[in-house]
Design a protein around this motif. Structure first.
Motif, PDB file in Angstrom:
ATOM      1  N   SER A  99       0.830  -1.209   0.000  1.00  0.00           N
ATOM      2  CA  SER A  99       0.000   0.000   0.000  1.00  0.00           C
ATOM      3  C   SER A  99       0.866   1.263   0.000  1.00  0.00           C
ATOM      4  N   ASP A 100       0.405   2.286  -0.714  1.00  0.00           N
ATOM      5  CA  ASP A 100       1.204   3.508  -0.707  1.00  0.00           C
ATOM      6  C   ASP A 100       1.028   4.308   0.591  1.00  0.00           C
ATOM      7  N   LYS A 101       0.279   3.727   1.522  1.00  0.00           N
ATOM      8  CA  LYS A 101       0.226   4.354   2.852  1.00  0.00           C
ATOM      9  C   LYS A 101       1.503   4.067   3.632  1.00  0.00           C
ATOM     10  N   ILE A 102       2.278   3.080   3.155  1.00  0.00           N
ATOM     11  CA  ILE A 102       3.541   2.762   3.843  1.00  0.00           C
ATOM     12  C   ILE A 102       4.673   3.568   3.216  1.00  0.00           C
ATOM     13  N   GLU A 103       5.330   4.360   4.044  1.00  0.00           N
ATOM     14  CA  GLU A 103       6.483   5.107   3.556  1.00  0.00           C
ATOM     15  C   GLU A 103       7.748   4.538   4.164  1.00  0.00           C
ATOM     16  N   HIS A 104       8.792   4.502   3.345  1.00  0.00           N
ATOM     17  CA  HIS A 104      10.057   3.981   3.850  1.00  0.00           C
ATOM     18  C   HIS A 104      11.040   5.092   4.108  1.00  0.00           C
ATOM     19  N   LEU A 105      11.657   5.025   5.260  1.00  0.00           N
ATOM     20  CA  LEU A 105      12.731   5.953   5.576  1.00  0.00           C
ATOM     21  C   LEU A 105      13.994   5.122   5.713  1.00  0.00           C
ATOM     22  N   SER A 106      15.071   5.604   5.129  1.00  0.00           N
ATOM     23  CA  SER A 106      16.315   4.872   5.297  1.00  0.00           C
ATOM     24  C   SER A 106      17.060   5.463   6.474  1.00  0.00           C
ATOM     25  N   GLY A 107      17.622   4.597   7.270  1.00  0.00           N
ATOM     26  CA  GLY A 107      18.263   5.054   8.497  1.00  0.00           C
ATOM     27  C   GLY A 107      19.776   5.099   8.414  1.00  0.00           C
ATOM     28  N   PRO A 108      20.414   5.160   9.572  1.00  0.00           N
ATOM     29  CA  PRO A 108      21.867   5.372   9.629  1.00  0.00           C
ATOM     30  C   PRO A 108      22.672   4.080   9.574  1.00  0.00           C
ATOM     31  N   GLY A 109      22.140   3.025   8.947  1.00  0.00           N
ATOM     32  CA  GLY A 109      22.794   1.726   9.051  1.00  0.00           C
ATOM     33  C   GLY A 109      23.688   1.347   7.893  1.00  0.00           C
ATOM     34  N   CYS A 110      24.286   2.326   7.227  1.00  0.00           N
ATOM     35  CA  CYS A 110      25.284   2.005   6.217  1.00  0.00           C
ATOM     36  C   CYS A 110      26.634   2.415   6.800  1.00  0.00           C
ATOM     37  N   PRO A 111      27.487   1.448   7.107  1.00  0.00           N
ATOM     38  CA  PRO A 111      28.706   1.769   7.852  1.00  0.00           C
ATOM     39  C   PRO A 111      29.594   2.797   7.154  1.00  0.00           C
ATOM     40  N   VAL A 112      29.707   2.686   5.841  1.00  0.00           N
ATOM     41  CA  VAL A 112      30.556   3.626   5.112  1.00  0.00           C
ATOM     42  C   VAL A 112      29.983   5.039   5.216  1.00  0.00           C
ATOM     43  N   CYS A 113      28.633   5.108   5.142  1.00  0.00           N
ATOM     44  CA  CYS A 113      27.981   6.418   5.107  1.00  0.00           C
ATOM     45  C   CYS A 113      28.115   7.188   6.420  1.00  0.00           C
ATOM     46  N   VAL A 114      28.051   6.466   7.545  1.00  0.00           N
ATOM     47  CA  VAL A 114      28.078   7.184   8.820  1.00  0.00           C
ATOM     48  C   VAL A 114      29.509   7.494   9.266  1.00  0.00           C
ATOM     49  N   THR A 115      30.470   6.974   8.536  1.00  0.00           N
ATOM     50  CA  THR A 115      31.861   7.248   8.883  1.00  0.00           C
ATOM     51  C   THR A 115      32.183   8.701   8.542  1.00  0.00           C
TER      52      THR A 115
END
Lengths: 339, 365
Positions: free
Chosen positions: B54-70
């Motif tokens: 359903s398009d009522k569900i929105e996805h948010l991407s979080g801080p769980g990419c190790p390279v990205c949070v470095t």
């Protein structure tokens, strides 16, 4: 291009990966300078107009695979079959190839003997002759063991024109078998992983000739570097139409599937060395497929998708679970030096 | 392979998706689910399951990419090490392309730096043994999943009395980052898709205090399409039914309640937990793993002196906000125009787990 934009830039490994980085390098440093009507078409082989009835096809390729020997082949078989296949997918019967070696000082004769023996064997089985060549040796450390360049000449079948301009919505997309094994075979040998994956390295002309006899083939490419995904993206871009692919129809062997999952690679982007992707007339697809299945290299042939009016310039994949996603071009390299 | 047929079944996928969509039939408004882990972001796009839900569900991407949070400082330090003639850098492949303040390891490699991609930190030991005159520095980036392996590599080096192997530790812990996102109150999160791999190490319990304090339903989920669909169904049911929020485990075939005790003890033996800087989130208390004093001879920062350039970031790069889920990649003025996987400006465009890379690859508009 202005001089200032070239200054301080270096060649990176990704410039040789067959993806976007390489296209921009070719565009920025080569195409304008070498410009001519034949080159401009950027086909796998150049079509040379002859005064006779049949035109010639001409192609060249260099092989720098590491390691030199891998399950299912070696740099020698690759150097012959790769060039043979570049001619074959143009619809040209491969006839003659050249062979240039760049060898590193200190290389064992035994190794070169093994390479030339397998080149001779591959040439015999592809029915081409190695008619000219060159050998250079560079100081130790200036090259990695052995690099090979081969060029090839073939005769285009009479009256045959394969062209992106013929591609229309409804056309079917066929591949002759399982994907991803070459890149993973080389990779597993290089990294000492124990797998039973073998390279699919093979000459395609005999199979392609049997397909061409049926008629209805509009365009062909061999999905080497950058894999099936890259070829599909190219077809979508140059034809100006969309492509819809059914993931369940993609032939992928279990060992390839699981090994790529473990390493985080996508088999769609892994190199093949004995595969052809053909765009065919809708009505002829089933017949072409049945012809392919009769050939040893086409036993697992499959119609994997079709050209669509929608999603112009894009490749849309219906996933195994029935979802949809876009398949984009490869950026950088998943695996360097696999061919 | 069982997981292909069992966890990628089309009919079953549709059935679960329909059930989830049914829950939401009369639900007013939208629900935001945050996938904490970058591999989830990638799997969600790769399997195309969004188009089933359903398009009522929105996805948010979080801080769980190790390279990205470095943070940039770490990348700049790694680049500075790579410029030392006696150093060989060993790293997982993703780090090579990450841009630092003025260079990247990929560019340094083209300039002659010795940078080697490894698939396991243990390979670094082999490189160290073969190059006794060099200093091998492994870039220890990753979460609870990678840290035990790096810990055991350090212990092995200690047993072998290797004198030329070092780790630049940038390891981080996931639960403190989740906590920090909720504390900031900047985004609305209705449910957490908790990371499967990290949970295999830490188990179910570390999420409990977060659920207790903030009342956000949290489900530990696997990475196959059926896993994701089933886990999302569990989350949506918790949200719609408005029961007491709880930690649930969809990924029981891999994640045990108590986690992997052996891996945890390795981690505790080698690393101290201290405050650590995250890209986008700033300095988070008790969120990073640093090498204990007892093993300081393997700590690159303690043993190899290097001058690191002053850190600067691209003024328009919004990786930090993308990592916190407050902005989507499309909202970045650099996205897909100046910042592409080919010439990335920010780290989220580099890693295959990065949110921007996933959006670029699968959802380019």
């Amino acid at each position: 291009m202005k001089k200032t934009e070239i200054k301080n830039r270096k060649i990176l490994l990704s410039h040789g990966s067959g993806g976007i980085a390489m296209s921009s390098l070719i565009k920025e440093l080569m195409l304008d300078k070498f410009d001519n009507p034949i080159l401009r078409l950027l086909t796998d082989s150049a079509v040379l107009k002859s005064t006779g009835e049949k035109n010639l096809c001409f192609t060249t390729d260099s092989y720098v695979v590491n390691p030199l020997f891998f399950p299912g082949g070696d740099i020698g078989t690759l150097a012959v079959n790769g060039t043979v296949n570049d001619l074959s997918v143009m619809g040209a019967k491969p006839l003659y190839i050249s062979c240039s070696f760049i060898l590193e000082e200190g290389l064992d004769w035994e190794i070169l003997d093994k390479i030339t023996t397998s080149m001779a064997k591959a040439a015999r089985s592809a029915r081409v002759q190695i008619v000219t060549g060159d050998t250079k040796v560079v100081e130790k450390g200036s090259a990695d063991k052995a690099f090979i360049n081969t060029s090839g000449v073939g005769i285009l079948q009479k009256g045959l024109t394969l062209s992106k301009k013929k591609i229309k919505p409804g056309d079917k997309i066929i591949i002759n078998g399982e994907i991803g094994s070459h890149g993973l075979a080389v990779m597993s040998k290089r990294e000492n992983f124990k797998t039973n994956i073998k390279s699919d390295c093979a000459p395609l002309w005999e199979l392609i000739e049997s397909m061409l006899i049926v008629g209805g083939i509009k365009f062909m490419r061999d999905p080497t570097r950058g894999g099936v995904a890259t070829v599909l993206c190219e077809i979508a871009e140059i034809s100006g139409f969309g492509i819809k692919i059914d993931e369940r129809k993609l032939p992928i062997h279990e060992n390839v599937y699981s090994f790529s999952e473990i390493l985080g690679l996508d088999p769609l982007y892994v190199a093949n060395e004995g595969k052809v992707i053909a765009v065919t007339n809708k009505d002829k697809a089933a017949f072409i497929l049945s012809k392919m299945k009769k050939h040893a290299l086409g036993k697992e042939a499959s119609i994997i998708g079709e050209i669509t009016k929608e999603n112009k310039g894009k490749v849309v994949l219906e996933t195994i679970v029935g979802g949809e996603r876009i398949v984009d071009r490869l950026v950088g390299d998943q695996l360097p030096r696999i061919c | 392979m069982k997981y292909i047929t069992e966890y990628r079944n089309k009919n079953l996928s549709k059935k679960i998706a329909d059930k989830t969509n049914d829950y939401l039939k009369d639900y007013k408004g939208k629900i935001s689910l945050m996938e904490v882990c970058g591999t989830h972001t990638h799997s969600i796009f790769h399997s195309g399951i969004m188009s089933l839900l359903s398009d009522k569900i929105e996805h948010l991407s979080g801080p769980g990419c190790p390279v990205c949070v470095t943070p940039n400082e770490y990348i700049d330090t790694a680049i500075a090490y790579s410029r030392l003639p006696e150093v060989i850098i060993t790293t997982f492949g993703d780090m090579i392309k990450v841009p630092g303040s003025s260079s990247s390891l990929e560019k340094e490699k083209a300039n002659g730096a010795k940078v080697k991609i490894v698939y396991s930190p243990l390979e670094s030991l082999e490189i160290a043994r073969k190059n006794p005159g060099k200093k091998v520095v492994f870039l220890g980036v990753g979460f609870e999943t990678t840290a035990p392996l790096v810990a055991s590599t350090i212990l092995r080096a200690n047993e072998e009395k290797l004198k030329n192997f070092f780790v630049l530790s940038g390891h981080k812990l996931i639960p403190p980052a989740m906590q920090s996102l909720l504390e900031s109150g900047e985004i609305k999160i209705d449910g957490f898709i908790c990371p499967g791999h990290v949970s295999a190490i830490i188990g179910e319990t570390p999420y409990q205090p977060i659920v207790d304090k903030y009342g956000i339903p949290s489900v530990i989920i696997g990475f196959e399409p059926i896993d994701l669909l089933e886990g999302i169904e569990m989350l949506v049911r918790q949200i719609v039914e408005k029961d007491k929020s709880k930690v649930e485990n969809q990924y029981k075939r891999v994640v045990r309640r108590e986690g992997n005790k052996k891996a945890l003890s390795l981690m505790n033996k080698v690393f101290d937990i201290k405050d650590s800087p995250w890209r986008g989130l700033g300095l988070l208390p008790k969120s990073g793993l640093y090498i204990k004093k007892a093993y300081s001879e393997f700590d690159a920062e303690k043993k190899i002196n290097v001058k690191v350039e002053k850190t600067k970031t691209h003024p328009q790069c919004i990786c930090g906000q993308v990592l916190c889920g407050t902005k989507k990649p499309f909202e970045c003025t650099l996205f897909s125009k100046i910042c592409t996987p080919e010439s990335p400006i920010g780290p989220c465009m580099v890693s295959s787990e990065g949110t921007c890379a996933a959006y670029y690859k699968f959802k380019k508009q």
